[in-house]
Design an enzyme around this catalytic site. Structure first.
Site, PDB file in Angstrom:
ATOM      1  N   SER A  76     -11.363 -31.379  14.571  1.00 52.78           N
ATOM      2  CA  SER A  76     -11.384 -32.850  14.735  1.00 52.78           C
ATOM      3  C   SER A  76      -9.920 -33.269  14.882  1.00 52.78           C
ATOM      4  O   SER A  76      -9.215 -33.437  13.890  1.00 52.78           O
ATOM      5  CB  SER A  76     -12.013 -33.523  13.513  1.00 52.78           C
ATOM      6  OG  SER A  76     -13.314 -33.058  13.308  1.00 52.78           O
ATOM      7  N   LYS A 120     -15.162 -38.516  17.920  1.00 51.33           N
ATOM      8  CA  LYS A 120     -15.312 -37.895  16.592  1.00 51.33           C
ATOM      9  C   LYS A 120     -14.654 -38.759  15.504  1.00 51.33           C
ATOM     10  O   LYS A 120     -15.210 -38.963  14.422  1.00 51.33           O
ATOM     11  CB  LYS A 120     -14.680 -36.498  16.614  1.00 51.33           C
ATOM     12  CG  LYS A 120     -14.652 -35.780  15.279  1.00 51.33           C
ATOM     13  CD  LYS A 120     -16.030 -35.475  14.731  1.00 51.33           C
ATOM     14  CE  LYS A 120     -15.943 -34.906  13.320  1.00 51.33           C
ATOM     15  NZ  LYS A 120     -17.258 -34.726  12.707  1.00 51.33           N
ATOM     16  N   LYS A 127      -7.836 -37.671   7.200  1.00 56.97           N
ATOM     17  CA  LYS A 127      -7.173 -37.410   8.493  1.00 56.97           C
ATOM     18  C   LYS A 127      -7.941 -38.068   9.639  1.00 56.97           C
ATOM     19  O   LYS A 127      -7.362 -38.736  10.488  1.00 56.97           O
ATOM     20  CB  LYS A 127      -7.073 -35.883   8.664  1.00 56.97           C
ATOM     21  CG  LYS A 127      -6.619 -35.356   9.979  1.00 56.97           C
ATOM     22  CD  LYS A 127      -7.711 -34.716  10.835  1.00 56.97           C
ATOM     23  CE  LYS A 127      -8.663 -33.768  10.161  1.00 56.97           C
ATOM     24  NZ  LYS A 127      -9.722 -33.240  10.986  1.00 56.97           N
TER      25      LYS A 127
HETATM   26  P1  NDP Z   1     -11.805 -25.255   6.305  1.00 58.73           P
HETATM   27  O1  NDP Z   1     -10.692 -25.734   5.435  1.00 58.73           O
HETATM   28  O2  NDP Z   1     -13.030 -24.736   5.686  1.00 58.73           O
HETATM   29  O3  NDP Z   1     -11.239 -24.115   7.276  1.00 58.73           O
HETATM   30  C1  NDP Z   1      -9.999 -24.269   7.912  1.00 58.73           C
HETATM   31  C2  NDP Z   1      -9.713 -23.047   8.758  1.00 58.73           C
HETATM   32  O4  NDP Z   1      -8.408 -23.194   9.320  1.00 58.73           O
HETATM   33  C3  NDP Z   1      -9.678 -21.742   7.949  1.00 58.73           C
HETATM   34  O5  NDP Z   1     -10.101 -20.696   8.784  1.00 58.73           O
HETATM   35  C4  NDP Z   1      -8.183 -21.617   7.616  1.00 58.73           C
HETATM   36  O6  NDP Z   1      -7.782 -20.287   7.377  1.00 58.73           O
HETATM   37  C5  NDP Z   1      -7.585 -22.097   8.911  1.00 58.73           C
HETATM   38  N1  NDP Z   1      -6.198 -22.549   8.755  1.00 58.73           N
HETATM   39  C6  NDP Z   1      -5.724 -23.476   7.898  1.00 58.73           C
HETATM   40  N2  NDP Z   1      -4.402 -23.653   8.075  1.00 58.73           N
HETATM   41  C7  NDP Z   1      -4.042 -22.794   9.071  1.00 58.73           C
HETATM   42  C8  NDP Z   1      -2.809 -22.507   9.710  1.00 58.73           C
HETATM   43  N3  NDP Z   1      -1.681 -23.136   9.374  1.00 58.73           N
HETATM   44  N4  NDP Z   1      -2.801 -21.559  10.681  1.00 58.73           N
HETATM   45  C9  NDP Z   1      -3.929 -20.927  11.029  1.00 58.73           C
HETATM   46  N5  NDP Z   1      -5.133 -21.152  10.469  1.00 58.73           N
HETATM   47  C10 NDP Z   1      -5.185 -22.096   9.506  1.00 58.73           C
HETATM   48  O7  NDP Z   1     -12.100 -26.458   7.316  1.00 58.73           O
HETATM   49  P2  NDP Z   1     -13.479 -26.846   8.029  1.00 58.73           P
HETATM   50  O8  NDP Z   1     -14.078 -25.647   8.668  1.00 58.73           O
HETATM   51  O9  NDP Z   1     -14.279 -27.689   7.100  1.00 58.73           O
HETATM   52  O10 NDP Z   1     -12.917 -27.838   9.147  1.00 58.73           O
HETATM   53  C11 NDP Z   1     -12.335 -27.371  10.356  1.00 58.73           C
HETATM   54  C12 NDP Z   1     -12.290 -28.558  11.319  1.00 58.73           C
HETATM   55  O11 NDP Z   1     -13.619 -29.026  11.554  1.00 58.73           O
HETATM   56  C13 NDP Z   1     -11.494 -29.757  10.748  1.00 58.73           C
HETATM   57  O12 NDP Z   1     -10.804 -30.386  11.783  1.00 58.73           O
HETATM   58  C14 NDP Z   1     -12.610 -30.664  10.192  1.00 58.73           C
HETATM   59  O13 NDP Z   1     -12.192 -32.014  10.152  1.00 58.73           O
HETATM   60  C15 NDP Z   1     -13.738 -30.403  11.177  1.00 58.73           C
HETATM   61  N6  NDP Z   1     -15.106 -30.623  10.701  1.00 58.73           N
HETATM   62  C16 NDP Z   1     -15.510 -30.214   9.447  1.00 58.73           C
HETATM   63  C17 NDP Z   1     -16.821 -30.442   9.034  1.00 58.73           C
HETATM   64  C18 NDP Z   1     -17.320 -30.001   7.685  1.00 58.73           C
HETATM   65  O14 NDP Z   1     -18.427 -30.447   7.291  1.00 58.73           O
HETATM   66  N7  NDP Z   1     -16.617 -29.147   6.949  1.00 58.73           N
HETATM   67  C19 NDP Z   1     -17.801 -31.122   9.911  1.00 58.73           C
HETATM   68  C20 NDP Z   1     -17.282 -31.424  11.221  1.00 58.73           C
HETATM   69  C21 NDP Z   1     -15.986 -31.215  11.573  1.00 58.73           C
HETATM   70  P3  NDP Z   1      -7.819 -19.650   5.885  1.00 58.73           P
HETATM   71  O15 NDP Z   1      -9.176 -19.055   5.739  1.00 58.73           O
HETATM   72  O16 NDP Z   1      -6.719 -18.660   5.908  1.00 58.73           O
HETATM   73  O17 NDP Z   1      -7.552 -20.791   4.908  1.00 58.73           O
END
Ligand code: NDP
Length: 290
Positions: free
Chosen positions: A89, A164, A233
């Site tokens: 997002s 979104k 955010k």
């Molecule tokens: P999570 O925090 O569960 O996962 C984040 C992912 O990003 C992990 O794989 C993490 O890796 C990785 N990550 C974080 N920082 C870095 C970095 N600096 N470099 C590389 N990889 C990184 O988030 P979500 O899956 O919940 O959300 C992901 C996106 O989807 C966001 O933009 C969110 O707003 C959106 N979203 C979320 C929903 C939800 O219900 N959760 C619904 C719809 C959209 P690591 O495993 O190492 O931490």
């Protein structure tokens, strides 16, 4: 066909899992590497280094914000002829900038954020709102279908991220308004479970009243599936869009104020539904069934 997926978090884990059902090689990468290896074990994907992953035909990313996506693309540019599908997002202006930049290197960029919560990712029923060139959209659509219930091309680059952000600020408004309403009912000694059953059979219902209020708030579980800082955010992105066109949007500005009461450090630890605890504290009343 080779598909790459970057970011196996709460959403990406399941989305990449569905892609393995396609007739394609699915390469995955995650910052914390053991998650990628666990994904390979569970779904038959291939845990690889980023250098290898960005050689794919279609590359998905699902990271916290546009900043992380920009950093990955800068360090590991995708190859000419590929399509980058960013399911983060993110920020519309970032999508437009990345799209322009990648086009010079023969790569199409689609902003393709998703909605439907982790349960939608698990079931493969997500709503995917896509901004970018229609030809790239048509190329990506049959692949995105693997984890989607609805796919819409909503406009040019950045349009998907804009939709979104507006969706999520509406969700936040719904949850806060519902919680204020429930708090008033509780103060009047109304039975909250019966009240919610009536609302959910009436015109006041929403996804928040049907799922989040009973499953996370009234249950007192506040089970974390979507971190509050990520919702903060999204609200910030929506407010920036509003400011850019100079519209008043009084209700939505109030929503931002309500959800920014919890500080960032705690907001990264808790589910978005826990924002309602600040309302409970203010009203000195819990939204429980007691
Ligand atoms: P999570 O925090 O569960 O996962 C984040 C992912 O990003 C992990 O794989 C993490 O890796 C990785 N990550 C974080 N920082 C870095 C970095 N600096 N470099 C590389 N990889 C990184 O988030 P979500 O899956 O919940 O959300 C992901 C996106 O989807 C966001 O933009 C969110 O707003 C959106 N979203 C979320 C929903 C939800 O219900 N959760 C619904 C719809 C959209 P690591 O495993 O190492 O931490």
């Amino acid at each position: 066909m080779r598909i790459g997926f970057i970011g196996l978090g709460a959403m990406g884990w399941h989305m990449a899992g569905h892609l393995t059902q396609l007739d394609a090689t699915v390469m995955v990468w995650n910052r914390t590497q053991h998650k990628a290896e666990a994904h390979a074990m569970q779904f038959g994907s291939l845990a690889v280094e980023l250098e290898q992953l960005v050689q794919a035909d279609l590359i998905f990313s699902c990271l916290p914000t546009s900043a992380e996506v920009e950093a990955v693309i800068a360090a590991y540019p995708p190859r000419s002829g590929s399509v980058w599908i960013d399911c983060t997002s993110g920020v519309p202006a970032s999508a437009q900038q990345l799209s322009r930049h990648l086009k010079q290197h023969g790569v199409d960029f689609l902003d393709a954020p998703v909605s439907g919560q982790t349960i939608g990712a698990e079931k493969g029923t997500l709503t995917v709102m896509i901004g970018g060139e229609r030809t790239a959209f048509e190329r990506a659509q049959p692949i995105i279908q693997a984890f989607a219930g609805l796919i819409e091309h909503v406009g040019d680059s950045g349009a998907g991220f804009a939709v979104k952000a507006v969706n999520n600020i509406l969700m936040a408004a719904n949850l806060w308004a519902l919680s204020e309403g429930m708090s008033v009912l509780k103060a009047h000694a109304v039975h909250l479970d019966a009240a919610l059953a009536c609302i959910n059979h009436s015109s006041g219902k929403s996804t928040m009243s049907e799922t989040i209020m009973p499953q996370k708030i009234l249950s007192r579980g506040f089970h974390k599936t979507f971190a509050l800082n990520l919702l903060q955010k999204d609200i910030g992105i929506a407010i920036d869009l509003i400011k850019a066109v100079g519209q008043p949007a009084d209700v939505l500005h109030c929503v931002q104020q309500m959800y920014s009461e919890m500080d960032l450090e705690r907001a990264t630890q808790v589910d978005f539904s826990a924002a309602i605890q600040t309302l409970e504290q203010r009203n000195q009343l819990l939204l429980d069934l007691a």
